[in-house]
Design an enzyme around this catalytic site. Structure first.
Site, PDB file in Angstrom:
ATOM      1  CG  ASN A  24      45.209  37.126  38.914  1.00 40.15           C
ATOM      2  OD1 ASN A  24      44.034  37.426  38.912  1.00 40.15           O
ATOM      3  ND2 ASN A  24      45.880  36.864  37.812  1.00 40.15           N
TER       4      ASN A  24
ATOM      5  CG  ASP B   8      51.223  37.375  29.622  1.00 37.30           C
ATOM      6  OD1 ASP B   8      51.618  38.411  29.056  1.00 37.30           O
ATOM      7  OD2 ASP B   8      51.740  36.920  30.662  1.00 37.30           O
TER       8      ASP B   8
ATOM      9  CG  ASP C 127      49.646  30.203  42.054  1.00 37.95           C
ATOM     10  OD1 ASP C 127      49.350  29.296  42.848  1.00 37.95           O
ATOM     11  OD2 ASP C 127      50.262  29.969  40.990  1.00 37.95           O
TER      12      ASP C 127
ATOM     13  CB  SER D 137      49.031  28.781  34.998  1.00 39.80           C
ATOM     14  OG  SER D 137      49.502  27.575  35.590  1.00 39.80           O
TER      15      SER D 137
ATOM     16  CG  ASP E 183      46.813  33.104  35.647  1.00 42.24           C
ATOM     17  OD1 ASP E 183      46.660  34.296  35.334  1.00 42.24           O
ATOM     18  OD2 ASP E 183      47.599  32.720  36.545  1.00 42.24           O
TER      19      ASP E 183
ATOM     20  CG  HIS F 169      48.447  39.187  37.017  1.00 39.90           C
ATOM     21  ND1 HIS F 169      48.493  37.911  36.507  1.00 39.90           N
ATOM     22  CD2 HIS F 169      47.433  39.812  36.379  1.00 39.90           C
ATOM     23  CE1 HIS F 169      47.540  37.784  35.595  1.00 39.90           C
ATOM     24  NE2 HIS F 169      46.875  38.926  35.488  1.00 39.90           N
ATOM     25  N   GLY F 170      50.253  38.884  40.899  1.00 44.95           N
ATOM     26  CA  GLY F 170      51.310  38.847  41.912  1.00 44.95           C
ATOM     27  C   GLY F 170      50.837  39.417  43.231  1.00 44.95           C
TER      28      GLY F 170
ATOM     29  CG  HIS G   8      53.701  36.418  38.669  1.00 44.78           C
ATOM     30  ND1 HIS G   8      53.963  36.860  37.403  1.00 44.78           N
ATOM     31  CD2 HIS G   8      52.356  36.488  38.808  1.00 44.78           C
ATOM     32  CE1 HIS G   8      52.832  37.176  36.796  1.00 44.78           C
ATOM     33  NE2 HIS G   8      51.830  36.962  37.625  1.00 44.78           N
TER      34      HIS G   8
ATOM     35  CB  SER H 208      50.772  35.775  47.103  1.00 46.36           C
ATOM     36  OG  SER H 208      49.777  34.983  46.541  1.00 46.36           O
TER      37      SER H 208
HETATM   38  O1  G3H Z   1      48.546  34.911  37.635  1.00 41.09           O
HETATM   39  C1  G3H Z   1      48.613  34.584  38.824  1.00 41.09           C
HETATM   40  C2  G3H Z   1      48.977  35.522  39.839  1.00 41.09           C
HETATM   41  O2  G3H Z   1      49.374  36.729  39.356  1.00 41.09           O
HETATM   42  C3  G3H Z   1      49.445  35.005  41.134  1.00 41.09           C
HETATM   43  O3  G3H Z   1      50.512  35.709  41.711  1.00 41.09           O
HETATM   44  O4  G3H Z   1      51.565  33.836  42.939  1.00 41.09           O
HETATM   45  O5  G3H Z   1      52.144  36.179  43.428  1.00 41.09           O
HETATM   46  O6  G3H Z   1      49.926  35.310  44.060  1.00 41.09           O
HETATM   47  P1  G3H Z   1      51.066  35.239  43.132  1.00 41.09           P
HETATM   48 ZN    ZN Z   2      49.883  36.512  37.098  1.00 43.84          ZN
END
Ligand code: G3H
Ligand code: ZN
Length: 284
Positions: free
Chosen positions: A230, A104, A232, A50, A82, A208-209, A180, A211
């Protein structure tokens, strides 16, 4: 092998009905964990950084470390920006050797998002770099980008079609209920919306998001056409949990390798599990 593009990884994922994991990095240990996990699973993988990660580690370091890790392995590795929000940042990343970028423009009205995305595509296409865009607003915080819960907005399927027709972008990040960071409750994904989107557009969808999204929901999203997932937060959690554990067990430890080594292994395990969940094991 040299870095590959996200576009080619997602094309293979589309043909094989699986998704490729895109894992966020900030330092050498995370990059090593990502590439070693992919190697052990014989899987393609995306290392992504990122703007916040680039600010922290430096563009040159992130690029050099990932290129080296890719060159030392037989599995295909892509290096992706990212949530790039500025045209200048995108161009710098391309100049340094990123093989894929995300622009983005989700904070802007549709026409401005299309305009910004097209500006990036014009530069990226000229040198074979793939481009991901975002439509709809994904809630939560990813490094220096925060979208308030009230401002989060799901992707409109018709707008997604308009967006793809107007840009020809390589992959599209959509807002279908993920956020996220750490979830307060269990996320509920709008699969009907996802189905509608994939019936109207013919390019890979990015989640995304991811996790904290239950495994079953991830599997369903992939079965409906998500091709890049994705992650993180889950890596950050594994890193910090293991670091804390080591220091609690050995409060006098002063050798960084004895703290960061186990943290790297813990992240590697999480990444391997994700790779298996996404169905990309053995697809290198
Ligand atoms: O762009 C990165 C992700 O969308 C990570 O999302 O932190 O919820 O896994 P996360
Ligand atoms: Zn993201």
């Amino acid at each position: 092998m040299p870095l590959v593009t996200v576009k080619e990884l997602l094309k293979a994922a589309e043909d094989g009905n699986y998704a490729v994991g895109a894992f966020n990095c900030n330092n050498m240990e995370i990059i090593q964990a990502i590439v070693q996990a992919a190697e052990e699973e014989n899987s393609p993988v995306i290392v992504q950084a990122s703007q916040g990660a680039i600010k922290y580690a430096g563009l040159e370091y992130i690029t050099a470390l990932t290129k080296l890790a890719a060159e030392q392995t037989k599995v295909p590795v892509a290096l992706h920006l990212d949530h790039g929000t500025s045209f200048e940042q995108v161009v710098k990343c391309i100049r340094h050797g990123f093989t894929s970028v995300m622009i983005d423009g989700s904070a802007y009205p549709l026409s401005e998002n299309i305009g910004l995305t097209n500006k990036v595509i014009e530069v990226a296409r000229a040198i074979g770099v793939s481009v991901e865009a975002e439509l709809g607003k994904i809630g939560g915080t990813e490094d220096d980008i925060t979208v308030d819960e009230k401002e989060a907005a799901f992707t409109d399927p018709q707008e997604a079609r308009e967006f793809v027709d107007a840009t020809g972008v390589d992959a599209l990040a959509v807002a279908i209920g993920t956020a996220h960071g750490i979830y307060k409750g269990e996320p509920r994904l709008d699969f009907e919306r996802l189905k509608k989107i994939t019936s109207l557009i013919d390019i890979p969808i990015v989640l995304h998001g991811s996790s904290g999204v239950p495994d079953e929901a991830i599997k369903q999203a992939i079965s409906l056409g998500v091709r890049k997932v994705n992650i993180d937060t889950n890596l950050r959690e594994a890193f910090v949990k293991k670091t804390r554990q080591v220091l609690e067990e050995k409060p006098r430890e002063i050798d960084p390798r004895k703290i960061l080594g186990p943290a790297r292994d813990a992240m590697k395990e999480v990444i391997r599990e994700k790779i298996r969940l996404f169905g990309s094991s053995g697809k290198a």
